[in-house]
Write an enzyme that holds these catalytic residues in place. Structure first.
Site, mmCIF file in Angstrom:
data_model
loop_
_atom_site.group_PDB
_atom_site.id
_atom_site.type_symbol
_atom_site.label_atom_id
_atom_site.label_comp_id
_atom_site.label_asym_id
_atom_site.label_seq_id
_atom_site.Cartn_x
_atom_site.Cartn_y
_atom_site.Cartn_z
ATOM 1 C CG HIS A 1 36.789 43.967 -17.836
ATOM 2 N ND1 HIS A 1 36.535 42.628 -17.656
ATOM 3 C CD2 HIS A 1 38.146 44.099 -17.720
ATOM 4 C CE1 HIS A 1 37.669 41.978 -17.430
ATOM 5 N NE2 HIS A 1 38.667 42.844 -17.471
ATOM 6 C CG ASN B 1 39.434 38.757 -16.021
ATOM 7 O OD1 ASN B 1 38.791 37.707 -16.109
ATOM 8 N ND2 ASN B 1 40.244 39.163 -16.983
ATOM 9 C CE1 TYR C 1 40.994 44.717 -12.425
ATOM 10 C CE2 TYR C 1 40.367 43.263 -14.219
ATOM 11 C CZ TYR C 1 41.343 43.853 -13.432
ATOM 12 O OH TYR C 1 42.672 43.558 -13.644
#
Length: 356
Positions: free
Chosen positions: A171, A174, A176
């Site tokens: 990931h 977004n 993070y």
């Protein structure tokens, strides 16, 4: 090429180009364990060409939200075997999304002070066991610590493959941890991980390279949100930043890059031209006004995307592939049950009921 034609992804043959996007559901058991309900949930959606799970923390300090599953202990890994077995029994393919929250966390969730590239808090309120609270001030990682956090993705990937996953997705989107390092306002570092573009992409490249070394490029993807502003991140020079990142990732032989439509279409098309491998596109902004539909999917396939990821449409439509194939109406998802726990709004959405 259509949404329902097959696609070769590493050693996998996907029967269609529909990807179930990763979505936080907050249904894990205490200790970050996967549950029988999670096995049922993912197995219900196994007709997707590929399932990408909700974000799975690669370390305790990497946990962002309460109720999310982990892959940093052997017990957690063992709990995932019921999920992967159920998906495979239904003919599906499944990657685990590895999500280190970085500064988007809270001591009430993990018992630890969050860490980030710099001592800059996220914007907004983070989820905690007692409800939303202001994002805390993270501790800036020392240079010597950074490699360990990059390596946590690789360790989690090893556990994931051992638990039966077909691969993992880092990931990098977004707001993070990977996204925080790419950022020009969350990352104020002056060492080799901050400042100019070649330094800001270093953490993403090191985390991805370590994961590839652990499980192979064909089992490794990464999700990115170029120009996204989630949790208050900002990025300077978006086309240059992401072109440089993709140039460094290309030799690693990744299964795919997964782009969110967070930048102008022309920027995303430039990244399509820059990326030599499989490209997954999610045409809808996370929590944006409009879930991805068939028209969006066909548009991006026409622009050169190889696979299309659907998020909210998969929540309420476990048979989404069949509904899209046959032009059937899509059921709306109940936002009140996104994160509430339990099986309501999780296992209770039916397949399409044809009239007798």
């Amino acid at each position: 090429m259509s949404l329902f034609s097959s696609h070769r992804l590493g050693e996998l043959t996907l029967p269609n180009r529909v990807v179930m996007a990763p979505m936080t559901r907050g249904r894990a058991a205490a200790g970050g364990l996967a549950t029988p309900s999670m096995a049922t949930y993912y197995a219900q959606r196994a007709t997707a060409g590929l399932i990408v799970t909700e974000g799975v923390q690669p370390s305790l300090i990497g946990q962002s939200n309460p109720g999310t599953p982990g892959l940093h202990t052997e017990e957690q890994a063992a709990s995932w075997r019921q999920v992967t077995a159920a998906v495979h029994a239904n003919g599906g393919r499944i990657f685990a999304q590895l999500m280190h929250g970085g500064r988007v966390s809270h001591p009430d969730t993990t018992g630890l002070r969050p860490v980030g590239p710099s001592a800059v808090p996220a914007e907004g309120r983070v989820f905690t066991p007692s409800g939303p609270q202001p994002a805390p001030l993270p501790r800036a990682l020392e240079t010597a610590e950074v490699a360990g956090h990059a390596g946590s993705y690789a360790e989690a990937a090893r556990r994931a493959v051992g638990a039966g996953f077909d691969g993992v997705e880092l990931h990098g989107a977004n707001g993070y941890l990977i996204s925080q390092f790419l950022s020009s306002n969350a990352n104020l570092r002056t060492d080799r991980y901050g400042g100019r573009v070649s330094h800001r992409i270093r953490f993403a490249v090191e985390a991805t390279a370590a994961t590839v070394e652990a499980v192979g490029g064909e089992r490794t993807g990464i999700r990115l949100s170029p120009g996204g502003t989630f949790w208050g991140v900002r990025e300077r020079d978006v086309p240059e930043l992401y072109a440089a990142l993709l140039a460094e990732l290309a030799p690693l032989g990744l299964a795919y890059v997964h782009l969110e439509a967070t930048a102008e279409e022309e920027v995303l098309l430039g990244l399509r031209r820059a990326w030599p491998g499989t490209l997954v596109v999610n045409p809808s902004l996370p929590m944006g006004p409009k879930p991805t539909g068939r028209e969006d999917a066909d548009h991006w396939l026409g622009l050169g995307a190889d696979l299309i990821s659907f998020g909210r449409a998969f929540l309420a439509n476990p048979d989404l592939v069949e509904r899209l194939r046959n032009g059937l109406p899509l059921a709306p998802a109940d936002e009140a049950t996104y994160y509430q726990g339990g099986d309501a709004g999780y296992l209770t959405y039916p397949s399409y009921a044809y009239a007798a």
